[in-house]
Enzyme design. Structure first.
Site, short mmCIF file in Angstrom:
data_model
loop_
_atom_site.label_atom_id
_atom_site.label_comp_id
_atom_site.label_asym_id
_atom_site.label_seq_id
_atom_site.Cartn_x
_atom_site.Cartn_y
_atom_site.Cartn_z
N LYS A 38 40.44 14.59 19.93
CA LYS A 38 39.67 15.51 20.76
C LYS A 38 40.03 15.30 22.22
O LYS A 38 40.48 14.22 22.64
CB LYS A 38 38.16 15.34 20.54
CG LYS A 38 37.57 13.99 20.96
CD LYS A 38 37.26 13.86 22.44
CE LYS A 38 36.88 12.43 22.82
NZ LYS A 38 36.93 12.17 24.27
N ALA A 95 42.99 5.40 23.89
CA ALA A 95 43.62 6.35 24.80
C ALA A 95 42.68 7.41 25.34
O ALA A 95 43.09 8.28 26.09
CB ALA A 95 44.79 7.04 24.08
N GLY A 96 41.40 7.37 24.96
CA GLY A 96 40.48 8.41 25.40
C GLY A 96 40.57 9.68 24.58
O GLY A 96 40.03 10.72 24.97
N LEU A 97 41.22 9.62 23.42
CA LEU A 97 41.37 10.78 22.53
C LEU A 97 40.51 10.66 21.28
O LEU A 97 40.59 11.51 20.39
CB LEU A 97 42.85 10.94 22.14
CG LEU A 97 43.80 11.25 23.29
CD1 LEU A 97 45.25 11.09 22.83
CD2 LEU A 97 43.57 12.66 23.83
N GLY A 108 40.60 8.66 18.69
CA GLY A 108 41.31 8.53 17.42
C GLY A 108 40.52 7.72 16.40
O GLY A 108 40.44 8.08 15.23
N GLY A 109 39.94 6.59 16.83
CA GLY A 109 39.14 5.80 15.91
C GLY A 109 37.92 6.56 15.42
O GLY A 109 37.54 6.47 14.25
N SER A 110 37.29 7.31 16.31
CA SER A 110 36.14 8.13 15.93
C SER A 110 36.55 9.23 14.96
O SER A 110 35.82 9.54 14.01
CB SER A 110 35.50 8.73 17.17
OG SER A 110 34.99 7.74 18.03
N ASP A 161 31.40 9.68 20.07
CA ASP A 161 32.40 10.70 19.79
C ASP A 161 32.45 11.11 18.32
O ASP A 161 33.12 12.08 17.97
CB ASP A 161 33.79 10.21 20.19
CG ASP A 161 33.96 10.12 21.70
OD1 ASP A 161 33.24 10.83 22.42
OD2 ASP A 161 34.81 9.34 22.16
N VAL A 179 46.20 4.76 20.37
CA VAL A 179 45.02 3.91 20.27
C VAL A 179 44.49 3.58 21.67
O VAL A 179 45.26 3.41 22.62
CB VAL A 179 45.37 2.60 19.52
CG1 VAL A 179 44.18 1.65 19.48
CG2 VAL A 179 45.84 2.93 18.10
#
Length: 309
Positions: free
Chosen positions: A11, A101-103, A105-107, A139, A99
Site C-alpha cells: 500500500k 520500507a513504509g509499504l 509488506g509485513g501487514s 496497516d 522490507v
C-alpha cells in the site's frame, strides 16, 4: 498436499496525518487513505504437509525468528479465535515488497494469511478478520480487502472509497538500502512535535472523503497528500531528501515518503500515468535498489485460488 495462493499487495498512503496518542493503548490517532498497488508478495498456504509438527512460516531472505513474523501471529490469532484445529500448516511468503520500507509488506502478508485461513477453514467473516487485523497493527485492517480505504482511529476505523480506474495514475516506487522502524519514526515525530489536534484530524478526514468520493485518481488539493511523518523520516534518514528531489526531477507530479519511510513514491496522475512513471524509472537507471513502477489495484487482485490439491 493442498496449496492455496493469494497476492498480498503493498500500500501507499495518499495523505497521512498524525494526531495525539490515545490514553487507552498508546497508539497514535491518524487519518490516511490507504491505496493498494500492484507491487505484491505471493503468499501460499500449504495443507497436509507430511512431517510438519507445528504451523510454520517460510519467508526466504527475511531475517528474524519465524514465530515473530506478523503473518505467523495472524495465523495463530485466527486459530485461537475460531477454534480451527486443522493439522499443521506451512505459510510460504515470496517477498517482492521491500522490507521495513513504509509499504506495509509485513501487514499485507498478515492480511493475506487471514484471508487464506478463512478460505481454507470456511470459518470467520470479514468483520472477525478485521478485528484480528486491528490487534496486529494499524496497516493490517485495510489490507484484509485490498483497494482504497479512508482510515482513522489507529487504522481500525475504515470507510471504503470508490476504487480508481487501474489506469488513472502511475506510481514510481523508489526503495532505499536503509530501513526505518515505524516505532522509531513515530517517536521522532513526537520529539519534533508534529502531531495534530483531534479537530484538525477530523477536518482532514472530511476533506479526503470529499476529494475521493467520486473515484478521483488523487486529491486535487496537494496539501491533502502531505505526509506528517515525512519530516521525522528525513530526520532519521537524511538521504530521503535527496531521493525526493531526484524523483521530482525525473518528472513526478508529486514525490512523498510512503508511510513511515524510507521508500519514496512518485505520483503520476492524469493521462498515461504508468508510461510516465516508466520513463521516470528509466531516468533513474543504475540506482540500487531499482525503482519499481506500479498501478492501483482493488480486491479482485487478491482472491484466494487453489493451485494444487
Amino acid at each position: 498436499m493442498s496449496i492455496l495462493r493469494t497476492l498480498a499487495p503493498a500500500k501507499v498512503n495518499l495523505g497521512l496525518f498524525v494526531g495525539p496518542t490515545r490514553a487507552a493503548d498508546g497508539r497514535h490517532e491518524l487519518v490516511t487513505v490507504m491505496q493498494s498497488i500492484s507491487l505484491a508478495d505471493d503468499v501460499e498456504l500449504e495443507q497436509d504437509v507430511a512431517g510438519l509438527q507445528r504451523d510454520e512460516v517460510v519467508c526466504p531472505g527475511v531475517q528474524g525468528p519465524a514465530d515473530e513474523n506478523l503473518a505467523a501471529r495472524a495465523l495463530a490469532a485466527f486459530r485461537a479465535s475460531t477454534g480451527w484445529e486443522a493439522p499443521p500448516l506451512r505459510l510460504r511468503i515470496h517477498k517482492r515488497i521491500p522490507v521495513a520500507a513504509g509499504l506495509a509488506g509485513g501487514s499485507a502478508d498478515a492480511a493475506a494469511a487471514l484471508r487464506l485461513a478463512r478460505h481454507a477453514s470456511g470459518l470467520a467473516d470479514e468483520q472477525l478478520l478485521r478485528t484480528l487485523a486491528a490487534q496486529l497493527g494499524a496497516d493490517v485492517p485495510a489490507q484484509i480487502s485490498p483497494g482504497r480505504w479512508l482510515a482513522s482511529g489507529a487504522g481500525e476505523c475504515l470507510q471504503q472509497l470508490p476504487d480508481p480506474n487501474a489506469e488513472s495514475f502511475g506510481l514510481l516506487i523508489v526503495p532505499s538500502t536503509a530501513g526505518l522502524s515505524t516505532a522509531a519514526v513515530y517517536a521522532e515525530a513526537d520529539r519534533l512535535g508534529l502531531g495534530r489536534s483531534g479537530a484538525d484530524l477530523e477536518n482532514r478526514r472530511r476533506a479526503l472523503q470529499t476529494a475521493l468520493e467520486l473515484s478521483a485518481a488523487v486529491p486535487a488539493a496537494g496539501e491533502l497528500l502531505d505526509n506528517d511523518l515525512q519530516r521525522a523520516a528525513i530526520s532519521l534518514c537524511p538521504q530521503i531528501a535527496r531521493t525526493l528531489k531526484e524523483v521530482r526531477e525525473a518528472g513526478a507530479d508529486l514525490a512523498l515518503v510512503s508511510g513511515s519511510g524510507p521508500t519514496v513514491v512518485g505520483l503520476f496522475p492524469h493521462a498515461n500515468g504508468l508510461g510516465r512513471a516508466q520513463r521516470a524509472a528509466a531516468g533513474l537507471h543504475g540506482r540500487e535498489p531499482a525503482p519499481i513502477c506500479a498501478t492501483p489495484v482493488d480486491a479482485s487482485s487478491s482472491q484466494c485460488v487453489t493451485i494444487s490439491g
